[in-house]
Design a protein around this motif. Structure first.
Motif, PDB file in Angstrom:
ATOM      1  N   LYS A 144      56.116  44.321  49.079  1.00 23.33           N
ATOM      2  CA  LYS A 144      55.430  43.882  47.917  1.00 23.33           C
ATOM      3  C   LYS A 144      54.724  42.260  48.337  1.00 23.33           C
ATOM      4  O   LYS A 144      53.624  42.039  47.999  1.00 23.33           O
ATOM      5  N   GLN A 145      55.528  41.572  49.165  1.00 25.00           N
ATOM      6  CA  GLN A 145      54.973  40.189  49.385  1.00 25.00           C
ATOM      7  C   GLN A 145      54.013  40.162  50.610  1.00 25.00           C
ATOM      8  O   GLN A 145      53.276  39.296  50.635  1.00 25.00           O
ATOM      9  N   GLU A 146      54.344  40.989  51.425  1.00 20.17           N
ATOM     10  CA  GLU A 146      53.601  40.842  52.969  1.00 20.17           C
ATOM     11  C   GLU A 146      52.708  42.220  53.206  1.00 20.17           C
ATOM     12  O   GLU A 146      51.960  42.151  54.151  1.00 20.17           O
ATOM     13  N   GLY A 147      53.096  43.369  52.455  1.00 18.97           N
ATOM     14  CA  GLY A 147      52.253  44.486  52.924  1.00 18.97           C
ATOM     15  C   GLY A 147      53.057  45.297  53.949  1.00 18.97           C
ATOM     16  O   GLY A 147      54.045  44.826  54.626  1.00 18.97           O
ATOM     17  N   TRP A 148      52.481  46.207  54.595  1.00 20.43           N
ATOM     18  CA  TRP A 148      53.032  46.944  55.712  1.00 20.43           C
ATOM     19  C   TRP A 148      53.146  46.422  57.112  1.00 20.43           C
ATOM     20  O   TRP A 148      53.933  46.798  57.978  1.00 20.43           O
ATOM     21  N   ARG A 149      52.340  45.312  57.044  1.00 19.98           N
ATOM     22  CA  ARG A 149      52.224  44.658  58.575  1.00 19.98           C
ATOM     23  C   ARG A 149      53.625  43.937  58.678  1.00 19.98           C
ATOM     24  O   ARG A 149      53.973  43.249  59.690  1.00 19.98           O
ATOM     25  N   VAL A 150      54.262  43.759  57.624  1.00 19.42           N
ATOM     26  CA  VAL A 150      55.489  42.973  57.888  1.00 19.42           C
ATOM     27  C   VAL A 150      56.287  43.559  58.707  1.00 19.42           C
ATOM     28  O   VAL A 150      57.345  43.068  59.442  1.00 19.42           O
ATOM     29  N   PHE A 151      56.407  45.200  58.890  1.00 19.47           N
ATOM     30  CA  PHE A 151      57.026  45.707  59.964  1.00 19.47           C
ATOM     31  C   PHE A 151      56.578  45.724  61.375  1.00 19.47           C
ATOM     32  O   PHE A 151      57.019  46.249  62.043  1.00 19.47           O
ATOM     33  N   THR A 152      55.526  44.720  61.675  1.00 17.29           N
ATOM     34  CA  THR A 152      55.129  44.636  62.832  1.00 17.29           C
ATOM     35  C   THR A 152      55.237  43.139  63.256  1.00 17.29           C
ATOM     36  O   THR A 152      54.912  42.596  64.222  1.00 17.29           O
TER      37      THR A 152
END
Length: 305
Positions: free
Chosen positions: A242-250
């Motif tokens: 919610k806060q950072e989008g899917w890019r958080v997982f990279t």
């Protein structure tokens, strides 16, 4: 012999790769609203400038402390699993590696918890910059006194989800690469080939499970400032997305991959060459093991467990 080889190889890997791991953790858990670092190289520069080179080695005591046990478990379980499975196939290499990854989580999870907490010391606002822990052991004792065994094993589920397939991919990739490269004892390029195979195996392993590692780091770092942000795995995933989008997982992936190659190149090459040397001394030239086989294929001959 396998136990000693694993310890030496693991120590080499920790010394080479811990600075990259510190950067990875700092990037993974920094606040999205007030980020301290713009990227991997800025994080390196900031840590060295503010905390000296020793800042990059914060928390190294924990992985060094667990090194002996982890390598004994990994090599012993992998070797014995290959014996039980009987046939040396890529599928069995994956299954044996996955079994080893699962069992070693008992040591790996508390070790990484202490490492993460130590790496986070001195970050954030001024009020949180005082040193809470003297060393990794003190960190674990303090967590145990506050939260019991549940606190010590914070992040265990995510560690299992990461380590089980991750170790399977790790050993499978090394086996496939060493066979494909045709490493032979008289090959003048044997050492570069072993280094390449080990480094690429590490990269393959991290790429296969990296999003889970981000969640694990966040859960283990949660509560450092005295306030718990996440109620569990699902909540951590939901809030992060919610806060950072899917890019958080990279986040921190660049640092991780930069670390993965030299660490695993050093680890696998050191262990393989050590075993070749020691077994050559014991068995003579006629019984010299074939390094084109993976390290784990040699394990059943002299498993540490």
């Amino acid at each position: 012999m396998d136990f000693l080889a694993g310890c030496i190889g693991g120590a080499a890997g920790v010394l080479v790769g811990h600075p990259f791991d510190t950067v990875k953790v700092r990037l993974q858990v920094q606040s999205v609203d007030k980020p301290l670092y713009r990227g991997t190289f800025h994080c390196f520069q900031s840590i060295v400038k503010q905390e000296s080179m020793f800042g990059l080695y914060k928390g190294i005591g924990s992985p060094m402390m667990g090194l002996t046990f982890i390598n004994a478990i990994v090599f012993g379980v992998q070797g014995n699993t290959m014996r039980l499975l009987g046939r040396d196939t890529p599928t069995n290499q994956f299954l044996a590696g996955a079994a080893a990854g699962t069992i070693q989580c008992v040591i790996c999870c508390p070790m990484e918890l202490a490492k993460t907490r130590m790496q986070m010391q001195g970050t954030g606002e001024k009020k949180s910059k005082r040193k809470l822990y003297k060393n990794s052991l003190d960190c674990l004792l303090r967590i145990y006194n506050r939260e019991g065994m549940r606190g010590i094993n914070r992040g265990m589920v995510t560690t299992l989800i990461r380590e089980t397939p991750g170790f399977g991919v790790y050993f499978l990739a090394y086996d496939v690469l060493t066979r494909s490269l045709g490493c032979e004892p008289d090959d003048p390029y044997m050492i570069p080939k072993l280094l390449f195979a080990g480094g690429m195996s590490g990269i393959a392993s991290w790429l296969s499970t990296y999003p889970v590692d981000v969640i694990k780091s966040r859960l283990q770092a949660d509560g450092v400032g005295g306030v718990n942000q996440y109620s569990g795995i699902a909540d951590c995933v939901r809030q992060s997305m919610k806060q950072e989008g899917w890019r958080v997982f990279t986040r921190g992936l660049t640092s991780t991959l930069l670390r993965a190659f030299p660490v695993n190149a050093a680890t696998f090459a050191t262990v393989t060459l050590f075993l070749m040397y020691m077994r050559d001394e014991e068995e003579g030239k006629d019984c010299e093991p074939n390094p084109s086989r993976s390290l784990q294929q040699q394990q059943p001959q002299a498993s540490s467990l």
